[in-house]
Every structure is written in C-alpha cells, then in structure tokens.
Design an enzyme around this catalytic site. Structure first.
Site, PDB file in Angstrom:
ATOM      1  N   HIS A 192     -52.865   4.218  39.294  1.00  0.00           N
ATOM      2  CA  HIS A 192     -53.625   3.845  40.496  1.00  0.00           C
ATOM      3  C   HIS A 192     -54.372   5.088  40.971  1.00  0.00           C
ATOM      4  CE1 HIS A 192     -54.593   2.629  44.557  1.00  0.00           C
ATOM      5  NE2 HIS A 192     -54.153   1.404  44.322  1.00  0.00           N
TER       6      HIS A 192
ATOM      7  N   GLU B 185     -55.913   0.195  48.343  1.00  0.00           N
ATOM      8  CA  GLU B 185     -57.279  -0.125  47.930  1.00  0.00           C
ATOM      9  C   GLU B 185     -58.040  -0.809  49.067  1.00  0.00           C
ATOM     10  OE1 GLU B 185     -56.849  -1.817  44.079  1.00  0.00           O
ATOM     11  OE2 GLU B 185     -58.976  -2.216  43.844  1.00  0.00           O
TER      12      GLU B 185
ATOM     13  N   ARG C  77     -60.701   1.387  50.752  1.00  0.00           N
ATOM     14  CA  ARG C  77     -62.025   1.326  50.118  1.00  0.00           C
ATOM     15  C   ARG C  77     -62.657  -0.042  50.323  1.00  0.00           C
ATOM     16  NH1 ARG C  77     -60.500   2.365  44.466  1.00  0.00           N
ATOM     17  NH2 ARG C  77     -58.372   2.440  45.256  1.00  0.00           N
TER      18      ARG C  77
ATOM     19  N   ARG D  17     -59.369  -0.059  38.739  1.00  0.00           N
ATOM     20  CA  ARG D  17     -58.481   1.098  38.898  1.00  0.00           C
ATOM     21  C   ARG D  17     -58.508   2.034  37.686  1.00  0.00           C
ATOM     22  NH1 ARG D  17     -53.302  -2.089  41.599  1.00  0.00           N
ATOM     23  NH2 ARG D  17     -54.251  -2.314  43.659  1.00  0.00           N
TER      24      ARG D  17
ATOM     25  N   HIS E  73     -48.551   3.290  38.305  1.00  0.00           N
ATOM     26  CA  HIS E  73     -48.439   2.245  39.325  1.00  0.00           C
ATOM     27  C   HIS E  73     -47.955   0.896  38.815  1.00  0.00           C
ATOM     28  CE1 HIS E  73     -49.194   0.211  43.045  1.00  0.00           C
ATOM     29  NE2 HIS E  73     -50.090  -0.587  42.510  1.00  0.00           N
ATOM     30  N   HIS E  74     -48.406   0.493  37.639  1.00  0.00           N
ATOM     31  CA  HIS E  74     -48.074  -0.877  37.195  1.00  0.00           C
ATOM     32  C   HIS E  74     -47.984  -0.908  35.676  1.00  0.00           C
ATOM     33  CE1 HIS E  74     -48.053  -5.306  37.968  1.00  0.00           C
ATOM     34  NE2 HIS E  74     -48.469  -5.340  36.717  1.00  0.00           N
TER      35      HIS E  74
ATOM     36  N   ARG F 135     -54.635  -4.133  35.476  1.00  0.00           N
ATOM     37  CA  ARG F 135     -54.418  -5.163  36.490  1.00  0.00           C
ATOM     38  C   ARG F 135     -55.354  -4.956  37.682  1.00  0.00           C
ATOM     39  NH1 ARG F 135     -52.086  -5.371  41.125  1.00  0.00           N
ATOM     40  NH2 ARG F 135     -50.720  -3.551  40.899  1.00  0.00           N
TER      41      ARG F 135
END
Ligand code: ADP
Length: 448
Positions: A242, A255, A258, A279, A382-383, A422
């Site tokens: 991220h 996010e 932004r 991302r 992050h993921h 993602r």
C-alpha cells in the site's frame, strides 16, 4: 469430551463474522474460533470502505454506475490476472451484500472513490469514518443477538478430514490444551499473511524490510491448514504494498484522503504521479523517488471530508501550517517548487483536466484553504491476493479443482479474485459477499 457443531468458523474478521451470522440464520449451530484475544481480525483496521456498483445508495446520490464498468476496472486494476469467474460472482453479488449489511443495521450510505476506479462506488459510514471499526462493531451486535458460541485465544491447528468429508477441527488454546470439536462444515476465514515476514519474503524476496499495516494475527495459518487436507493455492506471489503508510508506526493513511482531494508530493516539492492510480503503480512510483518516501498533502476541505484525518492529527502524524509556504519550510522542502506544484494542481482542478499526470478522479477542489497538512509516508505490505482455491459456492478446491467436502473458505485467505493488485474498497466487499455465501452454503451442507 468432543463438542458438536454444524459449522465451525475459523477467524473472527469480517468474513468469519458475516459467515457465522448467516449460517446461524440458516438454522445451523455455529462456533467461531479466534486465535487472538479480540474479535475483528485485520478487518477492524479497514479504512476506506466497500465497493459495489448499481446500489440503492448510488441511486440516491444520482451516481450512475454499471456492474460491467466495475468489472472492467477491477480486472484492469488486477493486471488482468483475476479469476474472472469469481470476479463476476463478486461484482454481481456486491449490491446485495450492501443491502445485507443495511438489513443488519450496518448502513454504508456515504460514497467515495479509490485508485483505479472512475466512479464513486466505495460505500462508507454516513459520518465518513473508517469502515473497519464500524463494520466489526455492527457485526458483533448481530452476533450478540444470536446463539453463536465464540472462543478466543484459541487456534484451529487442524481440520480433520476423512473419506472425502470434514469431520471437525482440533483446537489449541493459550494454555496449550488440545480441544476436539466435531463439525460437518468448516469455514476458513483466517485472513491473509502480510504479517508473516518469512512467508512474504519466501514469495517476494524484494519485500524484505518493508513494514506491514496488518495486525499480528495475519500469519496465513489457514492456508497451511487447508493445504494439509489437499487444498490448492493460487497467486501466492501476488502481494500488495500500500503506497501510504506512516513508517514509524506502520499505520495506514487511508486512500480516502486522496479520494477526498489530497495529492502526493516528493521531498523536492513536486507532484510525481497520478495519485488516483492503482496501489501497485502509486507504490512503485514512490519507491522510484531517490528518497523512497513522499508526503500526502491536503488542506482543511479534505480534512473535513474525512474523519480519519483528525485521528492522524491526534496520533501526531500530521505536520500542519497556516500557509503553503510555512508547510514547505516545516518539511524542509523547496518552497518555490512546492508553491508551483500546488498552483498547477489547482489549475488542473479548475479545468478538471490534469494534463501533467492524467489524474481524472477526485479533482475535488483546489488545495487553498488553510490550515495545510502533510503526512510523510512510504509503502508497506498490505494485502496478500493469493490464497486457497474456491469455486463460486465458496467450496475449497483441491489441486485438481475437486471440491473438498465440507470445507469452505472466504475472505483474504482465498486467492484469485483480485489478481495482481487489489482495488481499495474491494477487500471489504470480498469478505462480506463471500462471507455471507460461505455461511449459507456451509449451513446447508451441514444440515442436508
Ligand atoms: P478477513 O478480512 O478475510 O475477514 P481478517 O484478517 O479480518 O480476515 O480476520 C481473520 C481472523 O482469523 C483474524 O482475527 C485472525 O487472528 C484469525 N485467525 C487466523 N488464523 C487462525 C487460526 N488458525 N485459528 C483461529 N483464528 C485464526
């Protein structure tokens, strides 16, 4: 003395809780097992919201959207690596999942946008607060109204599987006692493995040394447990960093900042990339800067659009100033360069045309109302997009794509839906959509 249940749910994040609630409402006797001492998993940290297209809330706001566009943009954002069959199911069921939440008194009626999307479709609480805490507290209220057993500080270590069917699970509590539970279905909703450094580095050696935004329970144990009974995996090397993570605390800067109109500025005082790109791309462009970090820069209007901003101020992440020049001085940034960057961004907003970086969304308003704010950020793990293989009924599949009888999985533990990257807002959608479905199918399977 083994205990008997219809359905055991492993993990108490969003996917596990939605699954347990739905399974209970189908009439099943349900047990939730959570290895940590609190409920909520990594879901409780989710920031931005839940994506869905063609929802009632979009219609109420006059936002025109289509499932087809949501599908195409998610596929593109996922570098066209997504499992399209699962993705279609995801897109199709997303509006129903938003309504399922509403019917459970969890209303996501405000809408914002995330990177890679062209339309406001990220549903969030009416007060514009982070979605995770709101979601978990709403799900826990629903849990409390039902007869669902929850056991904390206890890990599922093994699924007992014999003769092509789940027999139950073995548990290990924090006093090192083994407990045996019989069940006809098990729903694995154990989340991803972003907090398991060895596993991350095994698949992506270049991510060694990166911080992670995840809670420490995100170790990927559910993947190993399912592999032990023969489950297949997919996309294990697809790990998302991220772009905007506060590095001293590993705290994620949403996010939605932004999406509410903030920009990214380098130490040289310059914008350097389309902040509303996906991302993967935004992260790569921060890492490509000589200093490998950047600042999220915003003004008072953006702060008012997002409750999380006040939390960041309270946590001490935010450098604030009454003028852009003063902000540049505090950031030890060339102030002429910074002022010129703001000025040209503000012109882009006025024209609704960002010729320099091609930002097409969230050109909400010029950054011109003090106080002015900056948060220093860099990417963090992050993921994990990879995970176990499932079919559209959330049944876990083996390497030959055969169903493992009674084994279901939902949420970040599952691979394939998000492909190579993602989209922000798609994880919460994923866990709710497939959590509900897993609850439904696991209950039906157990009581057939
Ligand atoms: P999702 O977003 O997919 O719902 P989360 O990360 O929010 O996933 O939640 C997963 C939960 O599962 C976490 O609370 C984690 O502590 C828990 N968990 C992970 N492995 C196990 C295990 N082996 N036994 C019990 N709970 C587990």
């Amino acid at each position: 003395e083994p205990q008997n249940y219809d359905v055991v749910v492993v993990g108490s994040g969003g996917a596990g809780l939605a699954a347990a609630i739905q399974a209970c409402d189908e009439g099943a006797k349900v047990l939730i097992v959570e290895k940590m001492s609190t409920i909520g998993g990594n879901t409780i940290k989710a920031s931005v919201g839940m994506n869905a297209a063609e929802t009632r809330y979009q219609r109420l706001k006059g936002i025109e959207d289509s499932k087809e566009l949501f599908y195409q943009e998610t596929l593109k954002g996922g570098q066209f690596k997504n499992n399209t069959v699962l993705l279609k199911e995801f897109i199709e069921r997303a509006p129903q999942a938003v309504e399922w939440l509403a019917a459970h008194n969890i209303e996501l009626s405000d809408i914002t946008i995330t990177g890679g999307m062209s339309i406001d479709r990220t549903h969030r609480p009416a007060d514009r607060s982070a979605v995770g805490g709101f979601l978990i507290s709403g799900l826990v209220k629903n849990l409390n109204k039902r007869n669902i057993d929850v056991i904390l500080d206890t890990s599922v270590t093994e699924i007992r599987y014999a003769g092509g069917a789940v027999q139950g699970v073995n548990l290990l509590n924090d006093e090192n006692e083994v407990l045996v539970v019989n069940a006809k279905s098990v729903i694995v909703a154990t989340g991803g493995f972003s907090a398991n450094r060895d596993m991350v580095v095994k698949y992506r050696p270049e991510l060694d040394g990166f911080v992670t935004t995840n809670h420490k329970g995100a170790t990927g144990s559910g993947i190993a447990i399912l592999q032990n009974i023969g489950a297949g995996t997919v996309d294990m090397g697809e790990i998302q960093i991220h772009p905007t993570v506060e590095q001293t605390t590993s705290y994620l800067i949403s996010e939605a900042i932004r999406g509410g109109g903030a920009i990214l500025v380098s130490q040289a005082g310059k914008r350097f990339f389309n902040e509303m790109e996906t991302r993967d791309k935004v992260s790569a462009n921060i890492i490509a800067l000589p200093e490998k970090f950047a600042y999220v820069v915003f003004d008072e209007q953006v702060r008012l659009n997002n409750k999380a901003a006040d939390e960041y101020i309270a946590k001490g992440f935010v450098i604030s100033a009454s003028s852009p020049r003063e902000l540049a001085a505090k950031l030890e940034m060339n102030s002429d360069a910074f002022l010129a960057s703001l000025e040209s961004y503000n012109v882009a907003v006025d024209k609704q045309d960002d010729a320099e970086f091609g930002r097409r969304t969230a050109l909400r308003h010029p950054i011109n109302q003090g106080p002015f704010y900056a948060i220093r950020i860099a990417p963090g793990v992050h993921h994990t997009m990879g995970g176990v293989t499932i079919n559209t009924d959330t049944c876990v599949l083996d390497a030959q794509l055969q169903v493992l009888g009674g084994a279901f999985a939902a949420g970040e533990v599952v691979g394939g839906i998000h492909g190579g990257n993602r989209i922000g807002g798609n994880a919460v959608a994923d866990i709710i959509i497939f959590g509900i479905l897993a609850g439904q199918n696991a209950a039906k399977f157990a009581m057939r």
